[in-house]
Design an enzyme around this catalytic site. Structure first.
Site, mmCIF file in Angstrom:
data_model
loop_
_atom_site.group_PDB
_atom_site.id
_atom_site.type_symbol
_atom_site.label_atom_id
_atom_site.label_comp_id
_atom_site.label_asym_id
_atom_site.label_seq_id
_atom_site.Cartn_x
_atom_site.Cartn_y
_atom_site.Cartn_z
ATOM 1 N N GLY A 151 -31.617 114.059 26.784
ATOM 2 C CA GLY A 151 -31.461 113.952 28.235
ATOM 3 C C GLY A 151 -31.798 112.592 28.809
ATOM 4 N N SER A 153 -30.380 112.132 22.992
ATOM 5 C CA SER A 153 -30.261 113.250 22.050
ATOM 6 C C SER A 153 -29.427 112.907 20.818
ATOM 7 C CB SER A 153 -29.660 114.464 22.758
ATOM 8 O OG SER A 153 -28.417 114.136 23.359
ATOM 9 N N ASN A 179 -25.751 109.725 28.846
ATOM 10 C CA ASN A 179 -26.143 110.664 29.907
ATOM 11 C C ASN A 179 -25.868 110.103 31.295
ATOM 12 O OD1 ASN A 179 -27.124 112.942 28.379
ATOM 13 N ND2 ASN A 179 -28.852 111.667 27.776
ATOM 14 N N HIS A 232 -22.576 116.863 20.781
ATOM 15 C CA HIS A 232 -23.538 116.440 19.766
ATOM 16 C C HIS A 232 -23.003 116.670 18.352
ATOM 17 C CE1 HIS A 232 -26.052 117.274 23.369
ATOM 18 N NE2 HIS A 232 -26.614 116.139 22.985
ATOM 19 N N ASP A 269 -21.122 122.567 21.737
ATOM 20 C CA ASP A 269 -21.093 121.912 23.053
ATOM 21 C C ASP A 269 -20.069 120.781 23.109
ATOM 22 O OD1 ASP A 269 -22.284 119.738 21.727
ATOM 23 O OD2 ASP A 269 -24.276 120.126 22.540
#
Length: 228
Positions: A93, A56, A121, A207, A204
């Site tokens: 992801g 991502s 991840n 990012h 979040d």
């Protein structure tokens, strides 16, 4: 006002002439179109490709793709008149195992530069660092086996100490170890100057925002600039 009668044979002859001219014009246009397409294909094949292969962070989660660091690389190349095409192979992801399994699809054409950005991840999911390292090595091997002349750049990653300090350090050590073992160029930490700064990340906390991606771009560009 005088009236001139147009005979039917003359009218028919005129219609046929116009039709023939139209057919010739259409044929000429088709040939020009085919030539333009062929020229376009030659230009495309002459372009050098930079493939960003990641998760991502590469995809530009939460912002427009052109504002993500890969899109900013394309914009900089265009502004410099460099004939390069950037391919954004980011998938939200994605893990190192997932990247390894989908790599073949992206290797249908030879990349001049391959930027590998995977592992974040894995770290967030607590995957064994040894497994992540093995997958990164396998991805590099697969690229090299098919395209020995491709320059490979590995983007280093770090994770918050949620999994414990030992795991965090072991994870961080993956990237310099892989770069040394495979003799690839290393960006020590992709999110340098961005990670942990709430002003440069989405809510979040993971990012980057558009402003954050501008900083990531500068980090990436320092490495790319000497290779193009």
């Amino acid at each position: 006002m005088s009236h001139h009668r147009i005979s039917f044979p003359f009218l028919l002859s005129l219609i046929i002439s116009v039709a023939l001219l139209g057919a010739c014009g259409s044929s000429t246009e088709q040939k020009q179109s085919e030539t333009a397409t062929a020229d376009s294909t030659q230009v495309k094949s002459a372009q050098k490709t930079i493939l960003f292969f990641g998760n991502s962070l590469t995809a530009g989660y939460g912002i427009d793709p052109e504002d993500a660091f890969a899109g900013l690389v394309q914009a900089r190349l265009d502004s410099l008149g460099k004939d390069y095409r950037v391919i954004n192979g980011g998938l939200s992801g994605e893990t190192t195992a997932g990247g390894l399994s989908r790599l073949d699809w992206f290797l249908e054409e030879e990349p001049f530069i391959f930027v590998l950005e995977l592992g974040g991840n894995d770290g967030l999911r607590g995957i064994l660092p040894s497994e992540s390292k093995s997958n990164l090595l396998a991805i590099i091997d697969k690229v090299r086996a098919k395209y020995p002349n491709t320059t490979i750049i590995l983007a280093g990653m770090q994770i918050p100490p949620n999994m414990g300090q030992e795991y965090t350090e072991e994870f961080k050590a993956i990237y310099p170890a892989v770069a040394a073992e495979k003799n690839v160029t290393l960006i020590p930490f992709l999110l340098e100057g961005v990670a942990g700064n709430p002003d440069l990340n989405l809510p979040d906390g993971i990012h980057p925002t558009e402003e954050g991606h501008k900083i990531v771009f500068e980090t990436v560009w320092k490495t790319l600039e000497g290779l193009i």
